[in-house]
Every structure is written in C-alpha cells, then in structure tokens.
Scaffold this motif. Sequence first.
Motif, short mmCIF file in Angstrom:
data_model
loop_
_atom_site.label_atom_id
_atom_site.label_comp_id
_atom_site.label_asym_id
_atom_site.label_seq_id
_atom_site.Cartn_x
_atom_site.Cartn_y
_atom_site.Cartn_z
N SER A 8 0.86 -1.19 0.00
CA SER A 8 0.00 0.00 0.00
C SER A 8 0.89 1.23 0.00
CB SER A 8 -0.88 0.04 1.25
OG SER A 8 -1.74 -1.07 1.29
N THR A 10 1.82 4.92 1.15
CA THR A 10 1.54 5.71 2.35
C THR A 10 0.92 7.05 2.00
OG1 THR A 10 3.79 6.59 2.32
CG2 THR A 10 3.40 4.63 3.66
N ARG A 44 -2.74 -4.26 -7.55
CA ARG A 44 -4.05 -4.17 -6.90
C ARG A 44 -5.04 -3.39 -7.77
NH1 ARG A 44 -3.44 -3.06 -0.53
NH2 ARG A 44 -5.68 -3.18 -0.81
N GLN A 47 -6.72 -0.20 -5.06
CA GLN A 47 -5.89 0.96 -4.73
C GLN A 47 -4.50 0.71 -5.27
OE1 GLN A 47 -6.28 0.74 -0.41
NE2 GLN A 47 -4.18 0.07 -0.25
N GLY A 49 -0.77 -0.27 -5.60
CA GLY A 49 0.14 -1.12 -4.85
C GLY A 49 0.22 -2.52 -5.43
N ALA A 77 5.80 3.40 0.68
CA ALA A 77 5.00 2.18 0.67
C ALA A 77 5.23 1.37 1.94
CB ALA A 77 5.33 1.33 -0.55
N TYR A 79 4.00 -2.75 3.59
CA TYR A 79 3.48 -4.07 3.23
C TYR A 79 2.83 -4.73 4.44
CZ TYR A 79 5.66 -4.04 -1.32
OH TYR A 79 5.99 -3.72 -2.62
#
Length: 97
Positions: A8, A10, A44, A47, A49, A77, A79
Amino acid sequence: MKVMAIGSLTQPLTPEQRAEVMPKEVPHTLKLYLDGKVDQFWFRQDQPGPIFLMNAETVEQAKATTDQMPLVIAGYATYTFIPVGPLAPLGMLIAGK
C-alpha cells in the motif's frame, strides 16, 4: 513457505517522486522475481500497490526483502504479510486422509 505481501502507498506520489523512485523500483522487483524471492506478482485493482506471492523461510524474511525495496526505503509504501499454504481441507476428499 509462501507469503502474500500486500503493498500500500503511504501517500499518493507526486510526478516528481514517481519519476525519481520508479526507475529503481521496477528493476528491483524484476530482480526479486528472477532470484526466486517473488514467485508471482499482481497490481491491486482497489488501490495503488502490488501484491507479491513470495518464497521465504519466514514472514520476517519476506519483510526483510520488501524493506529493501526503493518505495519502502523512501517511505512511500508499506506491506502487510500473510503466510499461506496448501488448502489442507482438500485432503479430506481423498480416502484415508
């Protein structure tokens, strides 16, 4: 052991940040794949990532690998890690198991 590593961001990357880090991130990811540390990878749809199916001895080893990724080093990022294995209940379908 297999580990799902779910990435993802940040924060959204500015065009300048993207131009700076992605030329490092992409070859780094490819090297992890070619070295056998990442078995499969996806992007993904919900979103920004990646999701990696990683080959690792432990979740900690998978984390140590992703901690060296340029997006993580730059603080862009993070995880989440999920250890996974075979679908054991399928064994009940085999007589004698």
